[in-house]
Design a protein around this motif. Structure first.
Motif, mmCIF file in Angstrom:
data_model
loop_
_atom_site.group_PDB
_atom_site.id
_atom_site.type_symbol
_atom_site.label_atom_id
_atom_site.label_comp_id
_atom_site.label_asym_id
_atom_site.label_seq_id
_atom_site.Cartn_x
_atom_site.Cartn_y
_atom_site.Cartn_z
ATOM 1 N N THR A 190 -8.406 3.118 6.230
ATOM 2 C CA THR A 190 -8.647 3.037 7.671
ATOM 3 C C THR A 190 -8.504 1.601 8.160
ATOM 4 N N ARG A 191 -8.967 0.644 7.359
ATOM 5 C CA ARG A 191 -8.882 -0.773 7.724
ATOM 6 C C ARG A 191 -7.426 -1.216 7.848
ATOM 7 N N ASP A 192 -6.595 -0.863 6.854
ATOM 8 C CA ASP A 192 -5.184 -1.247 6.897
ATOM 9 C C ASP A 192 -4.453 -0.543 8.041
ATOM 10 N N LEU A 193 -4.805 0.704 8.275
ATOM 11 C CA LEU A 193 -4.198 1.451 9.374
ATOM 12 C C LEU A 193 -4.536 0.813 10.724
ATOM 13 N N GLN A 194 -5.764 0.356 10.862
ATOM 14 C CA GLN A 194 -6.186 -0.291 12.104
ATOM 15 C C GLN A 194 -5.446 -1.619 12.300
ATOM 16 N N ALA A 195 -5.290 -2.402 11.230
ATOM 17 C CA ALA A 195 -4.567 -3.677 11.317
ATOM 18 C C ALA A 195 -3.104 -3.437 11.681
ATOM 19 N N TRP A 196 -2.511 -2.385 11.111
ATOM 20 C CA TRP A 196 -1.121 -2.007 11.402
ATOM 21 C C TRP A 196 -0.967 -1.606 12.872
ATOM 22 N N ASN A 197 -1.875 -0.762 13.345
ATOM 23 C CA ASN A 197 -1.816 -0.316 14.744
ATOM 24 C C ASN A 197 -2.019 -1.480 15.714
ATOM 25 N N SER A 213 10.480 12.757 0.109
ATOM 26 C CA SER A 213 10.374 11.422 -0.482
ATOM 27 C C SER A 213 9.140 10.667 0.011
ATOM 28 N N GLY A 214 8.234 11.356 0.669
ATOM 29 C CA GLY A 214 7.078 10.704 1.280
ATOM 30 C C GLY A 214 6.173 9.972 0.317
ATOM 31 N N ALA A 215 6.057 10.466 -0.905
ATOM 32 C CA ALA A 215 5.202 9.812 -1.892
ATOM 33 C C ALA A 215 5.731 8.442 -2.294
ATOM 34 N N GLU A 216 7.019 8.187 -2.040
ATOM 35 C CA GLU A 216 7.631 6.904 -2.425
ATOM 36 C C GLU A 216 7.468 5.837 -1.342
ATOM 37 N N ILE A 217 7.069 6.216 -0.146
ATOM 38 C CA ILE A 217 7.007 5.263 0.959
ATOM 39 C C ILE A 217 5.769 4.375 0.816
ATOM 40 N N GLU A 218 6.017 3.077 0.881
ATOM 41 C CA GLU A 218 4.935 2.094 0.841
ATOM 42 C C GLU A 218 5.023 1.233 2.102
ATOM 43 N N ILE A 219 3.961 0.527 2.378
ATOM 44 C CA ILE A 219 3.949 -0.391 3.505
ATOM 45 C C ILE A 219 3.511 -1.753 2.983
ATOM 46 N N VAL A 220 4.213 -2.801 3.420
ATOM 47 C CA VAL A 220 3.841 -4.163 3.037
ATOM 48 C C VAL A 220 3.268 -4.840 4.266
ATOM 49 N N LEU A 221 2.040 -5.299 4.153
ATOM 50 C CA LEU A 221 1.361 -5.988 5.247
ATOM 51 C C LEU A 221 1.142 -7.442 4.855
ATOM 52 N N ALA A 222 1.514 -8.364 5.733
ATOM 53 C CA ALA A 222 1.144 -9.772 5.566
ATOM 54 C C ALA A 222 -0.108 -9.961 6.400
ATOM 55 N N GLU A 223 -1.212 -10.301 5.749
ATOM 56 C CA GLU A 223 -2.474 -10.309 6.455
ATOM 57 C C GLU A 223 -3.313 -11.528 6.129
ATOM 58 N N GLU A 224 -4.227 -11.782 7.018
ATOM 59 C CA GLU A 224 -5.232 -12.817 6.827
ATOM 60 C C GLU A 224 -6.488 -12.297 7.481
ATOM 61 N N GLY A 225 -7.533 -12.169 6.709
ATOM 62 C CA GLY A 225 -8.747 -11.538 7.215
ATOM 63 C C GLY A 225 -8.459 -10.080 7.522
ATOM 64 N N ASP A 226 -8.851 -9.635 8.697
ATOM 65 C CA ASP A 226 -8.616 -8.244 9.099
ATOM 66 C C ASP A 226 -7.385 -8.104 9.981
ATOM 67 N N ARG A 227 -6.570 -9.133 10.057
ATOM 68 C CA ARG A 227 -5.442 -9.142 10.990
ATOM 69 C C ARG A 227 -4.113 -9.164 10.239
ATOM 70 N N ALA A 228 -3.183 -8.300 10.658
ATOM 71 C CA ALA A 228 -1.844 -8.253 10.068
ATOM 72 C C ALA A 228 -0.894 -9.061 10.950
ATOM 73 N N VAL A 231 0.849 -1.192 0.000
ATOM 74 C CA VAL A 231 0.000 0.000 0.000
ATOM 75 C C VAL A 231 0.883 1.239 0.000
ATOM 76 N N ARG A 232 0.587 2.175 -0.899
ATOM 77 C CA ARG A 232 1.258 3.474 -0.854
ATOM 78 C C ARG A 232 0.786 4.170 0.410
ATOM 79 N N LEU A 233 1.716 4.605 1.250
ATOM 80 C CA LEU A 233 1.369 5.057 2.592
ATOM 81 C C LEU A 233 0.442 6.269 2.581
ATOM 82 N N ARG A 234 0.578 7.129 1.598
ATOM 83 C CA ARG A 234 -0.308 8.298 1.534
ATOM 84 C C ARG A 234 -1.750 7.899 1.228
ATOM 85 N N ASP A 235 -1.940 6.675 0.705
ATOM 86 C CA ASP A 235 -3.280 6.214 0.327
ATOM 87 C C ASP A 235 -3.808 5.124 1.254
#
Length: 200
Positions: free
Chosen positions: A13-20, A47-62, A6-10
């Motif tokens: 809410t669901r991914d942010l919650q799983a990350w937190n 360089s903020g537009a270049e930052i991405e986050i990789v989440l390994a997830e299953e269901g709603d859980r990272a 996921v591009r971090l600027r985009d």
């Protein structure tokens, strides 16, 4: 388990919650790779537009999380790299990993990045400032082996760590004059706020 980039600027809410949620139960907590640190970096750094986050997830859980950024040079060596160093400085780069399924999560992330490298051209993943003596380091080593990727420690050194005691009382380590000054400042903050400040 699947990986999501996921591009971090985009980020949703669901991914942010799983990350937190993962940040709160990580095998080795690391605020430098948490959303409170990286989301503002993505919004405000050049360089903020270049930052991405990789989440390994299953269901709603990272189960594992790694910030990445593609760069064309590392330590003066011109070559396409992917690094977990989202900003110019990084105090600790240990990925956020679930205590129970961390190896599986990291394997999912490394396998996804290996597949993606054919598109992005990057051949080397750099994970700077990873703590080399904890469960996450061993999970990284195991995940690299499971993903059939080489694992090389480029540089290592000892560094000091402060492990906080669960009980309060650190203020007793300060001299009496500094304790008085801190109490005075606390009263001033309470006057300005109209209520007593609370440490969270």
């Amino acid at each position: 388990m699947k990986a999501k980039v996921v591009r971090l600027r985009d980020i949703s809410t669901r991914d942010l919650q799983a990350w937190n949620d993962l940040s709160g139960r990580s095998a080795e907590p690391n605020p430098f790779l948490g959303s409170d640190c990286l989301v503002p970096a993505a919004l405000h750094l050049r360089s903020g537009a270049e930052i991405e986050i990789v989440l390994a997830e299953e269901g709603d859980r990272a189960y594992a999380c790694l910030p990445i950024r593609s760069v064309w040079k590392w330590l003066g060596f011109p070559y396409p790299f992917v690094t977990a160093q989202a900003s110019r400085t990084l105090e600790c780069g240990t990925p956020l990993v679930d205590t129970e399924r961390g190896v599986e999560g990291l394997t999912t992330i490394l396998s996804a990045l290996a597949e993606r490298r054919q598109i992005a051209s990057s051949r080397v993943l750099v994970l700077p400032q990873v703590i080399g003596c904890g469960p996450v380091f061993e999970a990284l080593r195991t995940a690299a082996r499971m993903a059939d990727l080489p694992f090389v420690v480029f540089e290592g050194w000892e560094r000091g760590f402060l492990v906080r005691r669960p009980e309060p009382g650190y203020e007793r380590l300060l001299n009496a004059r500094l304790q008085r000054e801190l109490r005075r400042r606390r009263r001033r903050v309470a006057e300005k706020l109209g209520t007593e400040p609370v440490l969270v």
